[in-house]
Motif scaffolding. Sequence first.
Motif, PDB file in Angstrom:
ATOM      1  N   ALA A 181       0.824  -1.221   0.000  1.00 45.31           N
ATOM      2  CA  ALA A 181       0.000   0.000   0.000  1.00 45.31           C
ATOM      3  C   ALA A 181       0.850   1.260   0.000  1.00 45.31           C
ATOM      4  O   ALA A 181       0.468   2.273   0.593  1.00 45.31           O
ATOM      5  CB  ALA A 181      -0.944  -0.007   1.207  1.00 45.31           C
ATOM      6  N   LYS A 182       1.983   1.218  -0.681  1.00 48.76           N
ATOM      7  CA  LYS A 182       2.872   2.368  -0.666  1.00 48.76           C
ATOM      8  C   LYS A 182       3.676   2.418  -1.957  1.00 48.76           C
ATOM      9  O   LYS A 182       4.004   1.383  -2.535  1.00 48.76           O
ATOM     10  CB  LYS A 182       3.813   2.285   0.536  1.00 48.76           C
ATOM     11  N   ALA A 183       3.981   3.640  -2.405  1.00 51.58           N
ATOM     12  CA  ALA A 183       4.841   3.825  -3.570  1.00 51.58           C
ATOM     13  C   ALA A 183       6.309   3.706  -3.138  1.00 51.58           C
ATOM     14  O   ALA A 183       6.633   3.879  -1.955  1.00 51.58           O
ATOM     15  CB  ALA A 183       4.593   5.193  -4.201  1.00 51.58           C
ATOM     16  N   PRO A 184       7.205   3.403  -4.056  1.00 52.91           N
ATOM     17  CA  PRO A 184       8.631   3.310  -3.694  1.00 52.91           C
ATOM     18  C   PRO A 184       9.148   4.621  -3.109  1.00 52.91           C
ATOM     19  O   PRO A 184       8.735   5.708  -3.522  1.00 52.91           O
ATOM     20  CB  PRO A 184       9.312   2.996  -5.029  1.00 52.91           C
ATOM     21  N   ASP A 185      10.040   4.511  -2.148  1.00 46.83           N
ATOM     22  CA  ASP A 185      10.646   5.701  -1.546  1.00 46.83           C
ATOM     23  C   ASP A 185      11.402   6.493  -2.613  1.00 46.83           C
ATOM     24  O   ASP A 185      12.109   5.925  -3.448  1.00 46.83           O
ATOM     25  CB  ASP A 185      11.615   5.303  -0.431  1.00 46.83           C
ATOM     26  N   GLY A 186      11.244   7.811  -2.541  1.00 46.26           N
ATOM     27  CA  GLY A 186      11.956   8.673  -3.468  1.00 46.26           C
ATOM     28  C   GLY A 186      11.316   8.796  -4.839  1.00 46.26           C
ATOM     29  O   GLY A 186      11.837   9.502  -5.704  1.00 46.26           O
ATOM     30  N   SER A 187      10.170   8.138  -5.035  1.00 41.90           N
ATOM     31  CA  SER A 187       9.507   8.217  -6.335  1.00 41.90           C
ATOM     32  C   SER A 187       8.953   9.616  -6.566  1.00 41.90           C
ATOM     33  O   SER A 187       8.337  10.207  -5.684  1.00 41.90           O
ATOM     34  CB  SER A 187       8.364   7.197  -6.413  1.00 41.90           C
ATOM     35  N   GLN A 188       9.165  10.145  -7.748  1.00 40.96           N
ATOM     36  CA  GLN A 188       8.624  11.442  -8.127  1.00 40.96           C
ATOM     37  C   GLN A 188       7.408  11.296  -9.044  1.00 40.96           C
ATOM     38  O   GLN A 188       6.963  12.257  -9.663  1.00 40.96           O
ATOM     39  CB  GLN A 188       9.689  12.287  -8.823  1.00 40.96           C
ATOM     40  N   ALA A 189       6.875  10.087  -9.114  1.00 44.33           N
ATOM     41  CA  ALA A 189       5.736   9.827  -9.987  1.00 44.33           C
ATOM     42  C   ALA A 189       4.473  10.500  -9.460  1.00 44.33           C
ATOM     43  O   ALA A 189       4.321  10.736  -8.251  1.00 44.33           O
ATOM     44  CB  ALA A 189       5.511   8.328 -10.114  1.00 44.33           C
ATOM     45  N   TYR A 190       3.579  10.804 -10.391  1.00 38.46           N
ATOM     46  CA  TYR A 190       2.257  11.343 -10.066  1.00 38.46           C
ATOM     47  C   TYR A 190       1.202  10.352 -10.555  1.00 38.46           C
ATOM     48  O   TYR A 190       1.438   9.575 -11.484  1.00 38.46           O
ATOM     49  CB  TYR A 190       2.031  12.693 -10.750  1.00 38.46           C
ATOM     50  N   VAL A 191       0.055  10.393  -9.905  1.00 37.15           N
ATOM     51  CA  VAL A 191      -1.059   9.518 -10.260  1.00 37.15           C
ATOM     52  C   VAL A 191      -2.263  10.388 -10.590  1.00 37.15           C
ATOM     53  O   VAL A 191      -2.612  11.296  -9.828  1.00 37.15           O
ATOM     54  CB  VAL A 191      -1.410   8.557  -9.111  1.00 37.15           C
ATOM     55  N   SER A 192      -2.888  10.122 -11.729  1.00 32.87           N
ATOM     56  CA  SER A 192      -4.065  10.894 -12.135  1.00 32.87           C
ATOM     57  C   SER A 192      -5.337  10.126 -11.808  1.00 32.87           C
ATOM     58  O   SER A 192      -5.345   8.888 -11.755  1.00 32.87           O
ATOM     59  CB  SER A 192      -4.015  11.200 -13.637  1.00 32.87           C
ATOM     60  N   ALA A 193      -6.407  10.870 -11.603  1.00 35.45           N
ATOM     61  CA  ALA A 193      -7.702  10.257 -11.304  1.00 35.45           C
ATOM     62  C   ALA A 193      -8.805  11.225 -11.694  1.00 35.45           C
ATOM     63  O   ALA A 193      -8.615  12.449 -11.689  1.00 35.45           O
ATOM     64  CB  ALA A 193      -7.813   9.894  -9.827  1.00 35.45           C
ATOM     65  N   ALA A 194      -9.964  10.672 -12.054  1.00 39.64           N
ATOM     66  CA  ALA A 194     -11.126  11.483 -12.397  1.00 39.64           C
ATOM     67  C   ALA A 194     -12.069  11.534 -11.202  1.00 39.64           C
ATOM     68  O   ALA A 194     -12.188  10.561 -10.439  1.00 39.64           O
ATOM     69  CB  ALA A 194     -11.833  10.893 -13.610  1.00 39.64           C
ATOM     70  N   ALA A 195     -12.750  12.665 -11.022  1.00 34.21           N
ATOM     71  CA  ALA A 195     -13.724  12.792  -9.947  1.00 34.21           C
ATOM     72  C   ALA A 195     -14.897  11.854 -10.208  1.00 34.21           C
ATOM     73  O   ALA A 195     -15.253  11.571 -11.365  1.00 34.21           O
ATOM     74  CB  ALA A 195     -14.203  14.232  -9.830  1.00 34.21           C
ATOM     75  N   ALA A 196     -15.499  11.375  -9.135  1.00 32.00           N
ATOM     76  CA  ALA A 196     -16.578  10.386  -9.264  1.00 32.00           C
ATOM     77  C   ALA A 196     -17.804  10.937  -9.987  1.00 32.00           C
ATOM     78  O   ALA A 196     -18.519  10.200 -10.665  1.00 32.00           O
ATOM     79  CB  ALA A 196     -16.973   9.878  -7.882  1.00 32.00           C
ATOM     80  N   GLY A 197     -18.055  12.231  -9.891  1.00 36.24           N
ATOM     81  CA  GLY A 197     -19.268  12.788 -10.479  1.00 36.24           C
ATOM     82  C   GLY A 197     -19.118  13.344 -11.877  1.00 36.24           C
ATOM     83  O   GLY A 197     -20.021  14.055 -12.362  1.00 36.24           O
TER      84      GLY A 197
END
Length: 413
Positions: A181-197
């Motif tokens: 339940a965690k991203a790698p330490d030091g990762s500069q990645a971003y995650v995109s998501a759409a709003a539910a509505g």
Amino acid sequence: MRISTSLFFQNGLQTINTQQGDLMHLYQQLGSGRRMVTPADDPLAAAQAINITQAQAINQSHADNRAVLSSNLSAEDGALGSATLLLQDLKTRLVEAGNGTMSDADRASLAEVLASTRDTMMGIANRTDGNGQYLFSGHSSSRPAFDENTGAYLGDNGLRKVQADATRQIAGNDIGSVVFAKAPDGSQAYVSAAAAGNTGSGHIAAPVVQDTQHAWVREARGFTISFQENSSGEIEYVVQRAGESPLPAVPYDAAAGKISLGNGDGVAVQVSFSGQPAAGDAFTVTPASDTDMNMFQTLDHLIAALGTPVSGNASAQANLDNALSSAMQKINLNYDQVLSVRASVGTRLNEIDALDGAGKQRDLGFSNRLSQLEDVDYYTVVSQLQLRSAALEAAAMAFKQIQSSSLFIMSSQ
């Protein structure tokens, strides 16, 4: 000193007893193989032997600890190996889910396959070490690491460290919330998501960091992209960085196929964007370190999205595409994290092997020194035994002479 017949007998008997005592001591040394039958034989060597024996016992205790560590970490490595293979298959399934030719029934079947994959992964996360202790629950090793229904982490953040050497403690476990339940330490990645509505057909893809040295990237704050209509009825979007005021609105150009996030110092992050969003739609671009990376909850959301019919509904199709995109980004980061933890486990196992080698070398040194202090020199003892035997025979012969003599006989001669 008064000389008497009884004194002759006492001296003769004492001489024989002394020789017999020395002879008995030599027999004990030969029988036991030890030079020091009692501490009185060599008090200094006896004290040194006690210290060395204690050091050897501590060294053996560390060796036993390393054996336990090696067993636990090997069990964890096996679990992580299984998780790695499962995640590789899962990534393939996610690509398959994005196939535009799949029908609602096909996606529903795929959702059942992913549900089975999720249960298998849950079994790995809740695996025990063979002694009933859960591998990934921290100090709460008597209970499962994750709730099978909700996917919530049930353990704590404790690392079970074991004294592997005099100056080294090694963690014999890894925490489930870190592994799954965690991203790698030091990762500069971003995650995109759409709003539910969201009601439009806008689709946001995986963000790409354009400048790792950009202040916005180094500060690792999230963004919100909100769509609205301007006074002319055209769609435009507003980018707002977490904790700051919104930036000026920008007209949405569907043909551009991307949205750049940055300020006057350049572009920090860029996301591919397609479709036609509706006014009121919103999308987030969040650093992986601030994103909920729970693998099981990600799969739960994806399974629910795949089970929702989308045929003929552009908005529903866009929601599915966004859910797939977010899930793929998170699973890729989960995969990287599992590999990172597994590498850490391998490093610790290598260190344990190195410490074992050093510990065995120390044990040989302790045994050699104890042998020098305690073990008997058989050549010396055998020579002394022959000498004492001859001395005892001489004492016995002398006593025999004394038995046939007395002061009265000697004075009459």
